[in-house]
Design an enzyme around this catalytic site. Structure first.
Site, PDB file in Angstrom:
ATOM      1  CB  SER A  60       2.571  -4.877   7.638  1.00 47.75           C
ATOM      2  OG  SER A  60       2.852  -5.241   8.974  1.00 47.75           O
ATOM      3  CE  LYS A  97       2.540  -8.768   8.818  1.00 51.73           C
ATOM      4  NZ  LYS A  97       3.683  -7.992   9.276  1.00 51.73           N
TER       5      LYS A  97
END
Length: 139
Positions: A60, A97
């Site tokens: 991701s 993230k």
């Protein structure tokens, strides 16, 4: 050109040779071989005693240059600012993230268009465990 390393007779496993001259990614030039040693912990800590290492799974964050198998160095004492890459815990699960604080709302933003941005709601159990300061890649 072959580099020679000065290796003292007594050496601990945590130290590695350090060449003080940077190596150019452009035109080649001579690199001087200095007699110095690097403790990677000293390099990544930079005054913090709350550093931890964690391995990445998944992709991701691939467009930020963080790949599966990379080793992240995170600082627990560093306050996350909007735009920082963080190790976060949300409802008991961990993720890496980009942390975004926009209009008093918190978001966890991936760096891969195949993944969606995750808004953090106030009723969720959320904590930033550390701000990522270094990424160590494997080839």
């Amino acid at each position: 050109m072959e580099l020679a390393f000065f290796i003292p007779e007594t050496i601990t496993e945590k130290f590695s040779p350090l060449i003080l001259s940077p190596v150019p990614a452009g035109q080649p030039h001579n690199v001087s071989n200095e007699d110095d040693w690097l403790d990677l912990n000293d390099y990544v800590r930079r005054g913090s005693d709350q550093i931890f290492y964690i391995t990445v799974t998944g992709d991701s964050m691939i467009e930020y240059g963080i790949k599966e198998g990379d080793l992240l160095v995170a600082d627990r004492l560093k306050q996350p600012r909007s735009g920082d890459v963080v190790i976060a815990e949300i409802n008991g699960s961990f993720t890496v993230k980009r942390f975004m604080n926009w209009r008093r709302e918190l978001y966890l933003v991936p760096e891969n268009p195949a993944f969606k941005t995750r808004e953090v709601n106030e009723n969720e159990d959320f904590a930033v465990w550390g701000v990522v300061t270094h990424v160590l890649h494997r080839f």
